[in-house]
Enzyme design. Structure first.
Site, short mmCIF file in Angstrom:
data_model
loop_
_atom_site.label_atom_id
_atom_site.label_comp_id
_atom_site.label_asym_id
_atom_site.label_seq_id
_atom_site.Cartn_x
_atom_site.Cartn_y
_atom_site.Cartn_z
CB SER A 126 -7.10 0.59 -0.62
OG SER A 126 -7.72 -0.66 -0.87
CG ASP A 127 -5.48 -1.99 5.51
OD1 ASP A 127 -5.71 -3.18 5.19
OD2 ASP A 127 -5.05 -1.66 6.62
CD1 TRP A 128 -8.90 -7.38 1.97
CD2 TRP A 128 -7.07 -6.15 1.59
NE1 TRP A 128 -8.12 -8.03 1.02
CE2 TRP A 128 -7.01 -7.30 0.77
CE3 TRP A 128 -6.04 -5.22 1.50
CZ2 TRP A 128 -5.95 -7.55 -0.10
CZ3 TRP A 128 -4.98 -5.47 0.63
CH2 TRP A 128 -4.95 -6.61 -0.16
N GLY A 152 -10.24 0.30 2.98
CA GLY A 152 -9.75 1.62 3.31
C GLY A 152 -10.11 2.70 2.31
#
Length: 749
Positions: free
Chosen positions: A262-264, A266
Site C-alpha cells: 500500500s502507499d502510506w 492508502g
C-alpha cells in the site's frame, strides 16, 4: 535518548519472549518455494499477521524464531531518503545517511537510452544496500496526462512505449543488487490534487493502451518484486485494494508473483484489503495516515482487525497464506539472499553515473544563431540570473526529498569551469521559495531577499548591458503547487514574475540563454525573443556540472523530450475537454473516511500528448521526442526486412544515420507506426521503436529497429483482448514526433 531506550526495551522484551524457544533454521539448500512452504507450515497466526503490515514508519517485522530479519523500505526513486525516527517523521539525526541524488526520472526518460536506466538502477541499489534498505519505493511510471501534475517529475513522460522501455532496465539494475523495486503508483495516479478522493473514469482501451503498459513491462519483462498501489480510486475502489486492477489484471492476467504494497495510508478497509489483492500495509499511525494510538501498527487494517476476523470465522486463512507466501518470497529475494553484493555510498562511480545521465538527459530545445555552446573567445563576461542558479533542488518535492552529501549548483558549476579566465557575475532576478527545508532536512541556505520585483529586474538588466552572455536559470522548484507531491500546479505560466524578467532581458541582449529547471513544461510567451532554451530538469547532485557541460559544449546535448510541450493548457486534451480536475459527488462507500469523491473522466481516451496534438493538428511549442544537438545528422535509405508481416512474425526496419556536422554527438532514431485503415479510431501514429546512436563527425551507421504484432495491435473492448487487423501500415522514421523524415509501407496478413 527516549527513542533509544524504547527500542532497547523492545529488543530486550523480544529476546526474553524467545529465550525459552529453540531457534529454528530453514534448510537453505532447498528451492525457495519449498522453503516458503516449510516456513508457512511452522508459522503461528500471529507471525503470519506480523509480516504483512508495518511495524515502524519504513519497516515491517521479520520472524526472529525462524531466522527472518526485519524488512526495511525507503523512499526513492532518485536517491535513498534520509532515515527518520522509528515512529516519527522527524530526522533520526544520523550522520551517515547522506546520499548521491540522481537526476529525476523525467531526465532519465529524456536520455532515451535504456543503458542509462540500467546504470541508474544499479547505482541506486548499491547506495540502498549500504544503507541497509531492502526495498526502494520506485520507480514511478504514471503517465504525464497534464503538465500541471505535481508529481510528473518523478515519472517517465507521456508515452507508454518510452516509459515501458526505460523502466525495465531500471528495475533489473536495482534488483540485481538484491534490493527490491516497488514500481509505483499503480495505477491512474496522473495528478496529485485530492489524490485520496479522485475516482478515475477511463475506457478499458485507454487504460490498457496508455496507463498500464509501463507497469506491465515492469512486471513481465523487468520481473519487479513489488508494486505499490495508488491513492486514487478506480471503479469506486481504492487502488491499494482493488479487485479489478490487483486481482484480475496484476495477479491474474500478468501472473505477478510479487508483493502489493500500500502507499502510506492508502489502505482504508480490512475487508477490501483482505479480499482485493493487498499484501503489505504501510503507513503512519493507526489509520495509516493521521490518527494515532500507542500501539498504532497493531491497529492497522491488516493487523488486529484481521486476526479477529479470522478467529471469528469471518475470514479463512486462504487469502492470508497467499499474502504471507508473497512476503516470504520477497524476503528470500532480499534479506535472505546470501548472494547479495556489497553496497557503496557516495562513491565517485555514483557521481559519475549521475552526471552521465544528466548530460544525456538535458534537452537543447532551441538554439537560434547557434548561440550555444558558449564561445570562449567571445565570453569575457557572463551574467547568470535567477534564483534557481543558487537554490538547492534536492530538498523538497515530497517523499523524493533527499539529504545529499553534495549538490553542485549551476552558478557554482559555471564559475568552477571558467575559473579566472571569465568573469561570471550574478543577479538574483526574482525571489521564489526561500524556505530550504523539508521533513527536518535543511539546506542551510540563506536566500531571503526583500527587494521588489522591479528592483530585482532593474539590477539584472543593468548588469546584462555589460555581459557577453546572459544565462537565466529559472523555472519551477519543488515547493507546494509547483513540482511537488500532494498538490498540482495552479498555473501553466512561470511563477515569481519570471516572464517579466525574461522579456526585459531580451530587450537588452541578443545572447540570452534560458535554462529551465522543472519536471514539467511551462508557458513560454517570450520564446521567439530568446536565443537558446535548455531544459535541465531536476538533476540532483551533479546539476551544476552537467548544466555547465552542456552550455560549454563539453557535453554535446542529446536529450529528447519525453512529453509534449504545449503552447497553452488548451492544447492538452485533459484541459481542452474540461475533464481536469473532475466533478465532486457524495461517496458511495464512506468507510475510507471521505464523504465526497471527485470523478475525473478521461474523455480524451487514448489521445494523450502527441496523439492529441496530431489528431487535432495542434502545433506544440516543442514536440514529443524533440531535442537539438551541436552537430547535425541525416537519416536515409529506410528499408525493411520484408514487405509483409504475419501475426507471429517480426519485421526489422533499417535506416542509415550520418553525422553531417563537426562534433561527436548522438541522435535518437524514432520509429512510429500508422494504421492506414482500421475498424476503430486510432492515433495518427504511435511510437513503437527507438534507438540512440553515437557518431563521430562524418561517421555513419545503420540502425535496426524490430517490431512484432504488439506494435500493430489495439485493445478491443468488445472482447477484452488485443487485436490487430489485416491491412496496410506505415513505418514513419524521424528524430521527433513532428519531424518525420522517412516512410515505408508494409502489410499485415
Amino acid at each position: 535518548m527516549k527513542h533509544f531506550i524504547t527500542i532497547c526495551m523492545m529488543v530486550v522484551c523480544s529476546m526474553t519472549a524467545n529465550a525459552q524457544q529453540t531457534p529454528i533454521y530453514l534448510d537453505d539448500a532447498k528451492p525457495i518455494e519449498q522453503r516458503i512452504d516449510d516456513a508457512i507450515a511452522r508459522m503461528t497466526l500471529q507471525e503470519k499477521i506480523r509480516v504483512i503490515h508495518a511495524q515502524s514508519k519504513f519497516s515491517s517485522a521479520g520472524i526472529p524464531r525462524l531466522g527472518f530479519p526485519d524488512f526495511w523500505t525507503d523512499d526513492g526513486p532518485h536517491g535513498v531518503r534520509p532515515d527518520v525516527l522509528w515512529d516519527e517523521w522527524d530526522q533520526a539525526g544520523q550522520t551517515n545517511d547522506s546520499c548521491v541524488a540522481f537526476p529525476a526520472l523525467t531526465c532519465l526518460a529524456a536520455t532515451w537510452n535504456p543503458d542509462m536506466s540500467l546504470i541508474y538502477g544499479k547505482s541506486l541499489g548499491e547506495e540502498a544496500l549500504y544503507r541497509g534498505k531492502d526495498m526502494i519505493l520506485g520507480p514511478g511510471v504514471n503517465i504525464n496526462r497534464t503538465p500541471l501534475g505535481g508529481r510528473n517529475f518523478e515519472y517517465m513522460g507521456e508515452d507508454p512505449y518510452l516509459a515501458s522501455t526505460m523502466v525495465v532496465p531500471y528495475v533489473q539494475g536495482l534488483q540485481s543488487m538484491g534490493v527490491s523495486a516497488c514500481v509505483k503508483h499503480y495505477c491512474l495516479n496522473n495528478d496529485e490534487e485530492y489524490r485520496h478522493q479522485v475516482n478515475v473514469v477511463v475506457s478499458d482501451r485507454a487504460l490498457h493502451e496508455i496507463y498500464l503498459p509501463a507497469f506491465k513491462a515492469a512486471v513481465e519483462q523487468g520481473k519487479a518484486w513489488a508494486i505499490m498501489g495508488a491513492y486514487n480510486l478506480y471503479k469506486d475502489e481504492h487502488n491499494c485494494h482493488n479487485q479489478y486492477t490487483l486481482n484480475k489484471i496484476l495477479k491474474g492476467d500478468w501472473a505477478f508473483d510479487g508483493v502489493v504494497v500500500s502507499d502510506w495510508g492508502g489502505c482504508h478497509d480490512t475487508d477490501q484489503a483482505v479480499k482485493n489483492g493487498l499484501d503489505m500495509e504501510f503507513g503512519s499511525w493507526t489509520n495509516g495516515l493521521s490518527a494515532g494510538t500507542s500501539n498504532a501498527y497493531d491497529n492497522y487494517f491488516l493487523a488486529t482487525p484481521y486476526i479477529i476476523g479470522i478467529q471469528s470465522g469471518k475470514y479463512t486463512t486462504k487469502e492470508l497464506d497467499d499474502k504471507v507466501r508473497r512476503v516470504l518470497r520477497l524476503f528470500f529475494r532480499t534479506t535472505m539472499n546470501r548472494n547479495r553484493p556489497h553496497g557503496f555510498l557516495c562513491s565517485e562511480s555514483h557521481y559519475e553515473a549521475a552526471r552521465r545521465i544528466a548530460d544525456e538527459g538535458i534537452v537543447l530545445l532551441q538554439n537560434k544563431g547557434n548561440i550555444l555552446p558558449i564561445d570562449r573567445n567571445k565570453a569575457k563576461r557572463i551574467l547568470v540570473v535567477g534564483e534557481n542558479a543558487i537554490k538547492m533542488m534536492t530538498v523538497g518535492g515530497g517523499s523524493s526529498s533527499l539529504k545529499v552529501q553534495r549538490e553542485i549548483l549551476p552558478l557554482e558549476g559555471l564559475r568552477q569551469r571558467f575559473g579566472n579566465d571569465v568573469v561570471v557575475d550574478y543577479a538574483r532576478g526574482y525571489v521564489g521559495d526561500v524556505s530550504g527545508e523539508y521533513n527536518g532536512v535543511t539546506t542551510g541556505q540563506k536566500l531571503k531577499d526583500n527587494r521588489s520585483e522591479s528592483k530585482l529586474i532593474a539590477e539584472a538588466v543593468e548588469k546584462a548591458k555589460n555581459a557577453d552572455y546572459v544565462i537565466v536559470v529559472g523555472g519551477l522548484n519543488k515547493s507546494d503547487y509547483q513540482d511537488c507531491e500532494g498538490h498540482d500546479r495552479k498555473q501553466y505560466e512561470l511563477p515569481y514574475a519570471q516572464n517579466r524578467l525574461i522579456e526585459a532581458l531580451a530587450k537588452t541582449t541578443k545572447r540570452l540563454v534560458y535554462v529551465n529547471i522543472s519536471g514539467n513544461a511551462v508557458a513560454m510567451p517570450w520564446k521567439d525573443k530568446v536565443g537558446a532554451i535548455v531544459q535541465a530538469w531536476f538533476i540532483g547532485s551533479e546539476a551544476g556540472n552537467a548544466i555547465t557541460d552542456v552550455l560549454t559544449g563539453d557535453a554535446n546535448p542529446s536529450g529528447k523530450l519525453p512529453f509534449t510541450w504545449y503552447a497553452s493548457l488548451n492544447d492538452c486534451g485533459a484541459h481542452a475537454l474540461n475533464t481536469y480536475p473532475g466533478t465532486w459527488r457524495s461517496a458511495k462507500d464512506k468507510s475510507a473516511g471521505f464523504s465526497k469523491i471527485i470523478d475525473e473522466e478521461y474523455k480524451e481516451g487514448v489521445y494523450v500528448g502527441y496523439r492529441w496534438t496530431d489528431k487535432n493538428n495542434i502545433k506544440p511549442t516543442f514536440a514529443f521526442g524533440h531535442g537539438l544537438s551541436y552537430t547535425t545528422f541525416s537519416m536515409s535509405n529506410l528499408r525493411q526486412s520484408a514487405k509483409e508481416m504475419t501475426r507471429d512474425g517480426k519485421l526489422t526496419f533499417t535506416v542509415t544515420v550520418k553525422n553531417t556536422g563537426s562534433k561527436r554527438g548522438a541522435e535518437t532514431v524514432q520509429l512510429y507506426i500508422k494504421d492506414i485503415k482500421s475498424s476503430v479510431d486510432r492515433p495518427v501514429k504511435e511510437l513503437k521503436g527507438f534507438k540512440k546512436v553515437w557518431l563521430e563527425p562524418g561517421e555513419q551507421k545503420d540502425v535496426d529497429m524490430t517490431i512484432d504484432n504488439n506494435a500493430l495491435a489495439y485493445y478491443d473492448e468488445t472482447t477484452g483482448t488485443w487485436k490487430s487487423e489485416d491491412g496496410e501500415f506505415d513505418a514513419l522514421v524521424g528524430n521527433a514526433s513532428d519531424n518525420i523524415m522517412l516512410k515505408s509501407r508494409f502489410m499485415l496478413k
